[in-house]
Design an enzyme around this catalytic site. Structure first.
Site, PDB file in Angstrom:
ATOM      1  N   HIS A   1       9.248  30.525  13.176  1.00  0.00           N
ATOM      2  CA  HIS A   1       9.984  29.270  13.050  1.00  0.00           C
ATOM      3  C   HIS A   1       8.974  28.177  12.712  1.00  0.00           C
ATOM      4  CE1 HIS A   1      14.143  30.131  13.983  1.00  0.00           C
ATOM      5  NE2 HIS A   1      13.766  30.911  14.984  1.00  0.00           N
TER       6      HIS A   1
ATOM      7  N   ASP B   1       9.483  23.587   7.808  1.00  0.00           N
ATOM      8  CA  ASP B   1      10.800  23.823   7.228  1.00  0.00           C
ATOM      9  C   ASP B   1      11.099  22.870   6.086  1.00  0.00           C
ATOM     10  OD1 ASP B   1      11.219  25.806   9.082  1.00  0.00           O
ATOM     11  OD2 ASP B   1      12.712  24.713  10.248  1.00  0.00           O
TER      12      ASP B   1
END
Length: 388
Positions: free
Chosen positions: A139, A169
């Site tokens: 992540h 991200d």
């Protein structure tokens, strides 16, 4: 981007924000989901706050506007056949599965390029398509940790601080992917040959860590977090707590701004020390800490409102939503009954608009297949077999 056609297989945040930017610029984005996670592959539909029972989440709605949606089971041969038929007539495909998954499904770059040599095929992953970590789960926190960025964020002698902005991200999976896609599209328009765009969110974070790189080049190593020039090491560039527990951001880095700052606070004796380190720097910082702690945020914000030296209050996000500068830029229009971000750029002769809210599950499947040449009877057969 009007006329650009995109098939979007991505989920959650990175890929959907990438295709959001392209959709906002006029591209036709078809969001393809499977049947998992309660009827839709993008489980962002059920993540976060705000959704009434059976309704899509705020999260999903703000990153999927201006897109069309269909469901397609790529685990069935008939679903693969439908995908490849759609892929013949599009310009871009974006996916965010682990490396090799789309190839196993039969919808990878090699399969699509064989029928559409001008395709731009973008894969967004945590670590890229090769290297010893290519298959690892991750992540945002893992990507900024691996790139050395997380180690540099935080106060001196304290632990690393987890940012609430997903750097890997969004910098990597969204903006870097968008840049790579547009570069490849330009090339395809010029030559007729598409490209494979391999985006690693870790690479993207690492490739923008200029402060760390420059420190290693100059000193042979990075400084501990909280003491580098732009991370708390200089009096003229840092955060100062106010009497009411808020903070002022002092960005008076250049000597000309530091001098204006010193004049504004009535401390001309500090003018030589804006970039000071060591004892002079510590003494200057302590003096400023005591000064800012003596009055409220409102006092300091009012003092610096018309002083041009790069000193501003640290706003809460709610305050930022009402900031007059951001309001003047139209950065938070109401769309689909929600406050949403406008595109982070302004283009002359282009007016941002919302063609449609985020699609409901499978909402446009029938229309998309009709446009691809499927007869209604064929569409019903696909629906009966749970392919769409």
């Amino acid at each position: 981007m009007a006329g650009l056609k995109i098939l979007d297989l991505t989920r959650l945040l990175p890929g959907p924000v990438c295709t959001l930017h392209l959709a906002d610029l006029g591209a036709e984005v078809i969001k393809i989901e499977g049947f998992e996670h309660g009827g839709a592959d993008d489980y962002a539909r059920r993540m976060g706050l705000g959704a009434a029972p059976g309704e899509d989440s705020f999260f999903f709605r703000v990153v999927n506007r201006n897109k069309r949606g269909m469901r397609l089971d790529l685990k069935q041969p008939a679903g693969v056949e439908v995908f490849l038929r759609l892929a013949r007539d599009v310009d871009v495909i974006v996916e965010s599965f682990r490396p090799g998954v789309v190839d196993k499904l039969g919808v990878g770059y090699t399969a699509v390029r064989a029928i559409n040599p001008r395709i731009v095929y973008c894969a967004i992953t945590g670590y890229g398509q090769d290297g010893p970590w290519r298959d690892r789960a991750g992540h945002d926190l893992n990507y900024i940790a691996t790139s050395g960025v997380l180690d540099q964020i935080g106060h001196a002698e304290g632990p690393p601080a987890i940012p609430n902005l997903q750097i890997g991200d969004l910098l990597g999976g969204a903006l870097t992917a968008t840049m790579g896609i547009l570069a490849a599209v330009i090339g395809a328009q010029a030559t007729g040959a598409g490209r494979y765009v391999d985006v690693s969110m870790t690479d993207a974070t690492f490739a923008h860590a200029y402060t760390g790189l420059l420190s290693v080049l100059a000193r042979g190593q990075t400084l501990p977090r909280g003491v580098d020039d732009l991370n708390g090491g200089l009096p003229g560039y840092g955060l100062y707590r106010t009497q009411d527990g808020r903070f002022m951001a002092v960005g008076a880095l250049e000597p000309k701004f530091w001098k204006v700052f010193c004049d504004a606070i009535g401390k001309s004796e500090l003018k030589p020390f804006g970039l000071a380190r060591g004892e002079d720097g510590e003494r200057t910082r302590r003096e400023l800490e005591a000064m800012f702690a003596s009055r409220s945020l409102a006092h300091w914000a009012a003092l610096f409102e018309n002083v041009d030296c790069g000193v501003t209050p640290v706003l809460t996000f709610e305050e930022a939503m009402e900031n007059p500068q951001l309001e003047a830029r139209g950065m938070l229009p109401e769309i689909d009954g929600l406050k949403q971000f406008a595109p982070p750029f302004k283009l002359s002769d282009f007016e941002f608009g919302v063609r449609s809210p985020a699609p409901k599950v499978g909402a446009d499947g029938t229309a998309i297949l009709r446009e691809a040449g499927y007869a209604d009877a064929e569409i019903e057969q696909l629906r009966a077999a749970a392919v769409i």
